[in-house]
Design a protein around this motif. Structure first.
Motif, PDB file in Angstrom:
ATOM      1  N   ARG A  99       0.805  -1.226   0.000  1.00 58.95           N
ATOM      2  CA  ARG A  99       0.000   0.000   0.000  1.00 58.95           C
ATOM      3  C   ARG A  99       0.833   1.269   0.000  1.00 58.95           C
ATOM      4  NH1 ARG A  99      -0.449   2.551   4.915  1.00 58.95           N
ATOM      5  NH2 ARG A  99       0.191   1.355   6.738  1.00 58.95           N
ATOM      6  N   MET A 100       2.172   1.126   0.004  1.00 62.26           N
ATOM      7  CA  MET A 100       3.043   2.293   0.058  1.00 62.26           C
ATOM      8  C   MET A 100       4.176   2.163  -0.959  1.00 62.26           C
ATOM      9  SD  MET A 100       3.256   2.777   4.201  1.00 62.26           S
ATOM     10  CE  MET A 100       4.397   4.140   4.048  1.00 62.26           C
ATOM     11  N   GLY A 101       4.914   3.249  -1.109  1.00 58.60           N
ATOM     12  CA  GLY A 101       6.137   3.230  -1.893  1.00 58.60           C
ATOM     13  C   GLY A 101       5.914   3.007  -3.371  1.00 58.60           C
ATOM     14  N   LEU A 102       6.931   2.434  -4.005  1.00 63.40           N
ATOM     15  CA  LEU A 102       6.894   2.225  -5.451  1.00 63.40           C
ATOM     16  C   LEU A 102       5.892   1.141  -5.839  1.00 63.40           C
ATOM     17  CD1 LEU A 102      10.661   2.541  -6.427  1.00 63.40           C
ATOM     18  CD2 LEU A 102       8.962   4.313  -5.952  1.00 63.40           C
ATOM     19  N   ASP A 128      -2.834  -9.079   7.476  1.00 64.64           N
ATOM     20  CA  ASP A 128      -3.135  -8.963   8.910  1.00 64.64           C
ATOM     21  C   ASP A 128      -2.529  -7.694   9.514  1.00 64.64           C
ATOM     22  OD1 ASP A 128      -4.427 -11.401   8.652  1.00 64.64           O
ATOM     23  OD2 ASP A 128      -2.783 -12.569   9.523  1.00 64.64           O
ATOM     24  N   HIS A 129      -1.405  -7.244   8.978  1.00 65.04           N
ATOM     25  CA  HIS A 129      -0.760  -6.014   9.441  1.00 65.04           C
ATOM     26  C   HIS A 129      -1.315  -4.766   8.747  1.00 65.04           C
ATOM     27  CE1 HIS A 129       2.347  -7.632  12.054  1.00 65.04           C
ATOM     28  NE2 HIS A 129       2.652  -8.535  11.141  1.00 65.04           N
ATOM     29  N   GLY A 130      -2.197  -4.960   7.760  1.00 64.54           N
ATOM     30  CA  GLY A 130      -2.761  -3.825   7.036  1.00 64.54           C
ATOM     31  C   GLY A 130      -1.804  -3.214   6.022  1.00 64.54           C
ATOM     32  N   TRP A 131      -0.879  -4.003   5.501  1.00 64.51           N
ATOM     33  CA  TRP A 131       0.140  -3.519   4.573  1.00 64.51           C
ATOM     34  C   TRP A 131      -0.294  -3.602   3.115  1.00 64.51           C
ATOM     35  CZ3 TRP A 131       4.736  -6.663   7.039  1.00 64.51           C
ATOM     36  CH2 TRP A 131       5.034  -6.126   8.293  1.00 64.51           C
TER      37      TRP A 131
END
Length: 191
Positions: A41-44, A69-72
């Motif tokens: 969900r972040m970065g490149l 589970d970590h929401g990543w």
């Protein structure tokens, strides 16, 4: 084509890298290709997926359950494939891919890139591999790989396992136009 893109998940990188990832995603969509990535969900990872989605393309994410589970995970992917672990994730991404592009990244991205190059050398993955060398990011790795050849850890022919370009549009073109690796060359995997 399904084009697998390995990329950083860090959200603290230079805009130079974010812009290249976004352009890569947009180019994939405009040329009718599907993005396969790690669904971060972040970065490149996110920038490439966002570029594809904004241009009306398809973005398929492959991610282990523990990362969800970590929401990543990127919640807007066209399709999410959930795996039990990292090893299955990498195998699934490679199995889906008609080509691979590596954007700059940390140890995870570098590990994925080197593993897929190794698989190609062994004849397990015969498809195009491209390093998107934005800002010369991969120059030290390319120098190391050339040294591996010079020191005879690899054969000169192995430098044909990958291509490198700083241009996202050129990276996609290389995926489209590079022929499959000749599986008979695996006999040169051992020196």
């Amino acid at each position: 084509m399904n084009i697998c893109v390995y990329a950083a998940s860090s959200g603290q990188v230079s805009d130079l890298f974010i812009e290249a990832a976004t352009l890569l995603g947009r180019t994939l969509a405009e040329r009718g290709h599907t993005l396969i990535n790690g669904a971060g969900r972040m970065g490149l990872m996110a920038a490439s997926a966002d570029g594809v989605l904004a241009a009306g393309g398809e973005a398929v994410g492959v991610i282990p359950q523990f990362m969800i589970d970590h929401g990543w995970h990127h919640t807007q992917m066209s399709r999410l494939i959930v795996t039990p672990d990292m090893h299955t994730r990498k195998e699934r991404m490679a199995a889906l891919a008609d080509a691979c592009i590596a954007l700059p990244g940390g140890v995870g991205t570098l590990e994925e890139l080197l593993e897929i190059i190794t698989w190609k050398q062994l004849g397990l993955f015969l498809k195009p591999i491209v390093m998107l060398n934005v800002g010369g990011y991969f120059d030290p790795l390319l120098q190391l790989l050339n040294r591996a050849v010079a020191e005879r850890f690899m054969r000169p022919i192995h430098t044909n396992l990958w291509h490198a370009t700083a241009n996202p549009v050129e990276a996609v073109r290389l995926c489209e136009e590079t022929p499959l690796w000749d599986a008979s060359l695996t006999k040169f995997a051992a020196l």
